[in-house]
Write an enzyme that holds these catalytic residues in place. Sequence first.
Site, PDB file in Angstrom:
ATOM      1  N   GLU A  57       0.656  -1.397   0.010  1.00  0.00           N
ATOM      2  CA  GLU A  57       0.067   0.055   0.002  1.00  0.00           C
ATOM      3  C   GLU A  57       0.743   1.225  -0.103  1.00  0.00           C
ATOM      4  O   GLU A  57       0.303   2.157  -0.650  1.00  0.00           O
ATOM      5  CB  GLU A  57      -0.950  -0.001   1.282  1.00  0.00           C
ATOM      6  CG  GLU A  57      -1.869  -0.992   1.232  1.00  0.00           C
ATOM      7  CD  GLU A  57      -1.736  -2.324   1.802  1.00  0.00           C
ATOM      8  OE1 GLU A  57      -2.336  -3.259   1.970  1.00  0.00           O
ATOM      9  OE2 GLU A  57      -0.263  -2.679   1.960  1.00  0.00           O
ATOM     10  N   PHE A 438      12.321   5.352   3.642  1.00  0.00           N
ATOM     11  CA  PHE A 438      12.853   4.427   2.876  1.00  0.00           C
ATOM     12  C   PHE A 438      11.883   3.942   1.995  1.00  0.00           C
ATOM     13  O   PHE A 438      10.690   3.415   2.317  1.00  0.00           O
ATOM     14  CB  PHE A 438      13.481   3.297   3.947  1.00  0.00           C
ATOM     15  CG  PHE A 438      14.949   3.519   4.171  1.00  0.00           C
ATOM     16  CD1 PHE A 438      15.690   4.297   3.712  1.00  0.00           C
ATOM     17  CD2 PHE A 438      15.515   2.383   4.715  1.00  0.00           C
ATOM     18  CE1 PHE A 438      17.048   4.442   3.922  1.00  0.00           C
ATOM     19  CE2 PHE A 438      16.871   2.073   4.936  1.00  0.00           C
ATOM     20  CZ  PHE A 438      17.900   3.182   4.625  1.00  0.00           C
ATOM     21  N   ASP A 463      21.072   0.245  -1.267  1.00  0.00           N
ATOM     22  CA  ASP A 463      20.503  -1.415  -1.093  1.00  0.00           C
ATOM     23  C   ASP A 463      19.563  -1.429   0.267  1.00  0.00           C
ATOM     24  O   ASP A 463      18.704  -2.067   0.249  1.00  0.00           O
ATOM     25  CB  ASP A 463      21.807  -2.179  -0.755  1.00  0.00           C
ATOM     26  CG  ASP A 463      22.640  -1.695   0.355  1.00  0.00           C
ATOM     27  OD1 ASP A 463      22.651  -2.081   1.623  1.00  0.00           O
ATOM     28  OD2 ASP A 463      23.010  -0.515   0.404  1.00  0.00           O
ATOM     29  N   ASN A 490      26.387  -0.943  -0.740  1.00  0.00           N
ATOM     30  CA  ASN A 490      27.293  -1.046   0.230  1.00  0.00           C
ATOM     31  C   ASN A 490      26.863  -1.868   1.414  1.00  0.00           C
ATOM     32  O   ASN A 490      27.831  -1.866   2.413  1.00  0.00           O
ATOM     33  CB  ASN A 490      28.104   0.312   0.556  1.00  0.00           C
ATOM     34  CG  ASN A 490      27.060   1.072   1.466  1.00  0.00           C
ATOM     35  OD1 ASN A 490      25.815   0.794   1.596  1.00  0.00           O
ATOM     36  ND2 ASN A 490      27.632   2.154   2.119  1.00  0.00           N
ATOM     37  N   THR A 492      24.961  -1.316   3.689  1.00  0.00           N
ATOM     38  CA  THR A 492      25.012  -0.510   4.881  1.00  0.00           C
ATOM     39  C   THR A 492      23.748   0.412   4.830  1.00  0.00           C
ATOM     40  O   THR A 492      23.744   1.071   3.664  1.00  0.00           O
ATOM     41  CB  THR A 492      26.410  -0.028   4.977  1.00  0.00           C
ATOM     42  OG1 THR A 492      27.411  -0.866   4.958  1.00  0.00           O
ATOM     43  CG2 THR A 492      26.370   0.949   6.266  1.00  0.00           C
ATOM     44  N   TYR A 561      31.424   4.914   0.565  1.00  0.00           N
ATOM     45  CA  TYR A 561      31.626   6.388   0.876  1.00  0.00           C
ATOM     46  C   TYR A 561      32.984   6.696   1.783  1.00  0.00           C
ATOM     47  O   TYR A 561      33.667   5.669   2.187  1.00  0.00           O
ATOM     48  CB  TYR A 561      30.592   6.628   1.906  1.00  0.00           C
ATOM     49  CG  TYR A 561      29.062   6.608   1.310  1.00  0.00           C
ATOM     50  CD1 TYR A 561      28.930   7.661   0.452  1.00  0.00           C
ATOM     51  CD2 TYR A 561      28.443   5.494   1.583  1.00  0.00           C
ATOM     52  CE1 TYR A 561      27.393   7.550  -0.020  1.00  0.00           C
ATOM     53  CE2 TYR A 561      27.224   5.573   0.919  1.00  0.00           C
ATOM     54  CZ  TYR A 561      26.774   6.819   0.113  1.00  0.00           C
ATOM     55  OH  TYR A 561      25.311   6.401  -0.507  1.00  0.00           O
TER      56      TYR A 561
END
Length: 573
Positions: A57, A438, A463, A490, A492, A561
């Site tokens: 949703e 996210f 990711d 990465n 992470t 990074y």
Amino acid sequence: MSRVSTGPSNEPTTAHALLKRLHEHGVDKVFGVVGREAASILFDEAEGVDFILTRHEFTAGVAADVLARITGRPQACWATLGPGMTNLSTGIATSMLDRSPVIALAAQSESHDIFPNDTHQCLDSVSIIKPMAKYAVELQRPRDITDLVDSAVSAAMTEPVGPSFISLPVDLLGSSDGIDLEQPVPPASTPSKPLGAVAEGWQQRADEAAQLLRSAEHPVLVVGAAAIRSGAVHAIRMLAERLGIPVITTYIAKGVLPQDHELNYGAVTGYMDGILDFPALQTLFGPADVILTLGYDYAEDLRPSMWQHGIEKKTVRVSPTANPVPRVYRPTVDVVTDVLAFVEYLDAATSDAPAKDRHDITPLRQRVAEFLSDPKNYDDGLRVHQVIDSMNTVMAETARPGEGTIVSDIGFFRHYGVLFARADQPFGFLTSAGCSSFGYGIPAAIGAQMARPDQPTFLIAGDGGFHSNSSDLETIARLGLPIVTVVVNNDTNGLIELYQNMGHHRSHDPAVKFTGVDFVALAEANGVEAVKATSREELLSALRKGVELGRPYLIEVPINYDFQPGGFGALSI
């Protein structure tokens, strides 16, 4: 007790009237996930409205949000009762904080069985959604549905634009009581652009702003998304070019001026000094003596403290809403009116003013160019600026002038996108500045590709955020949307690792590190062709292939990074 409260009917029902009125307001898609209310609504009850099934949703809510943002028209999303509604709530919050006119709809228990927190899957939906919506209501009588849709659209299309919510008891949704589709009703009245507040005597305030502009040595225009919604983009460009005034934008107003326009001083993020290891905010704002904020919205995360560098400044706030944050932004002149009306008035009031001597940002542009041209081959993965430069290159090769969309999910890489991603049209760079959840990337890319079906859409996602909502890769594949997705991996949560280093000068792996996910295999399992790219050359080749395929394509790119905890003072609240 049966969970089916209505049976087949030859008479029109609330579902018919609901979809008919939505279509009359210009809605032709409803994104969502259906539950047991399917016994009351099939979503084929009205011609011209397609149901777009999503896996989650949240995806439905954000896809509607982005489609509404780009088209400027209300769009709709759907959820079933209880957990469906709560899953949708983050999408609703996104359209509230990111300012999109979304009509959110959710089923509810039967009208005679609504005992929140006691009935199976029954929650007080209106009370849950009301704090994050412009309008929230539960249907009480089937014959009221047309009026409720009209009220929802009116609220959603009033600045600050945002979501409206209608809760629909499943028995009333399938009821024919009082439903007569042949009965005349007033035409649907959908504003051509959002309605806003207009303060009495705003022209006097505009005259004060014009005087400040006339006397300014180094004025700057700071532009937010409300200026785009107002239809003021062309007028802003004409004013800026005539007077030689630099334009700086929020995250989501990138593209007000084309990427390479000499007056485009870029978009601002609080992370830019740290990413660039350069005093970017001082360079952009230090010499400015007058800041005109056109369609500025605090939710877009360009905080007044970011422009308070260098010399003392006068500020002008121009917005279709009263100032909601006087504690953090108390302008010298506050003009509450339509942004387009103000810009046109200001243009006329300064028609004889000479062009300004804009301040020089050559060192900042050189620093950005250094990042984008970075030729180094890093042993531990590409750098995000190299990835975005590659995406820019292929987008420039592929898109017609003034077209193309780059979408960013949420994470540290997003702020590289704010700095480096091309945007040659309004909303040519899309991210969630206000809510920043996210998993935003996939549904935002779906909405963007549907809004601009003949233009390329690239998605960059980390990711962490990507895998939080990766099930809707199947939706992209099922719909055949030619979105090219780049997953920078990465293993992470990189932005959280940055905050760990900022607060503690070290990181704590259990809170940020994942085990590896094979995103190529994941994509293929969902029907999307995919490849891994470990160098600039491989990435450029993969991006070009993805564009040429004309169908969904995913590229996994191992990245890393170079963290430095300094340079992020602009994030202080």
